[in-house]
Design an enzyme around this catalytic site. Sequence first.
Site, PDB file in Angstrom:
ATOM      1  N   SER A 117      35.074 115.238  53.055  1.00 37.14           N
ATOM      2  CA  SER A 117      33.861 114.599  52.578  1.00 37.14           C
ATOM      3  C   SER A 117      32.723 115.612  52.586  1.00 37.14           C
ATOM      4  O   SER A 117      32.810 116.635  51.906  1.00 37.14           O
ATOM      5  CB  SER A 117      33.569 113.357  53.424  1.00 37.14           C
ATOM      6  OG  SER A 117      32.620 112.523  52.803  1.00 37.14           O
ATOM      7  N   ASP A 183      38.607 106.683  45.220  1.00 37.89           N
ATOM      8  CA  ASP A 183      37.639 107.192  46.195  1.00 37.89           C
ATOM      9  C   ASP A 183      36.288 107.390  45.510  1.00 37.89           C
ATOM     10  O   ASP A 183      36.166 108.187  44.583  1.00 37.89           O
ATOM     11  CB  ASP A 183      38.141 108.520  46.778  1.00 37.89           C
ATOM     12  CG  ASP A 183      37.274 109.054  47.908  1.00 37.89           C
ATOM     13  OD1 ASP A 183      36.089 108.666  48.001  1.00 37.89           O
ATOM     14  OD2 ASP A 183      37.783 109.874  48.692  1.00 37.89           O
ATOM     15  N   HIS A 195      38.523 106.274  50.609  1.00 37.42           N
ATOM     16  CA  HIS A 195      37.973 107.473  51.252  1.00 37.42           C
ATOM     17  C   HIS A 195      38.453 107.611  52.691  1.00 37.42           C
ATOM     18  O   HIS A 195      38.296 108.671  53.299  1.00 37.42           O
ATOM     19  CB  HIS A 195      36.444 107.433  51.212  1.00 37.42           C
ATOM     20  CG  HIS A 195      35.789 108.734  51.525  1.00 37.42           C
ATOM     21  ND1 HIS A 195      35.985 109.876  50.768  1.00 37.42           N
ATOM     22  CD2 HIS A 195      34.936 109.090  52.521  1.00 37.42           C
ATOM     23  CE1 HIS A 195      35.276 110.874  51.272  1.00 37.42           C
ATOM     24  NE2 HIS A 195      34.642 110.428  52.342  1.00 37.42           N
TER      25      HIS A 195
END
Length: 218
Positions: A117, A183, A195
């Site tokens: 991320s 995602d 995610h």
Amino acid sequence: MSVLLVVRRVVTAVALTATGLTGMAFAASPATAACSDVQVVFARGSTEAPGLGILGRPLVSAVQQQLPGFTVDSYAVDYAANVSQTSAGPGATDMSDHITEVAAQCPDTEFVIGGYSQGASVTDIAIGIRTTLGRGGTIPENLAPRIKAVTVFGNPLRLSRQTINSASRLYGPKALDICATGDPVCGNGANAAAHLRYAFDGSVTRAAQFAANLVKTT
């Protein structure tokens, strides 16, 4: 919907998952530790507690399992991982500074780097890719041959229709840029749960195998 709003919604779930899976923060390995054959340098996702995070920990373990006969240690990138996404640049500086320091102290150590991320953005910046999340230090080009593999999960760079493979001449050929279907952080999807799947959907094993193969063959 703005990327920042999507991230704000998703990171709350990430934080809760991280608390459940880690239970505690894991200290980063100091640059002055004994030299290893391979060091995994990983940047956790937004709002995760300091340490390797919910993907970094299993990735390190899986790389160790894939490289019998090699000594493998790890470093958790030291950065804020804040929800506003403004800490990716400083994280990249920490990643690049650490690798530069270890590379000087340990001339035979090779590296597997990556992040999850916002930590993927940290990695993007550290390898010289321009992103919308700021600027930071970059790994010196002369060290690129010692970066054996780059593995990222849920990389926001993909929202600009790029991957590390397409955006980096130096690192693209040795990068695995994983994005789960749906995602919102990397694929502009609408499934926030996507995610959070990377720790459970085989992505970590895939990344470890990819990295280990490059360590062994390059």
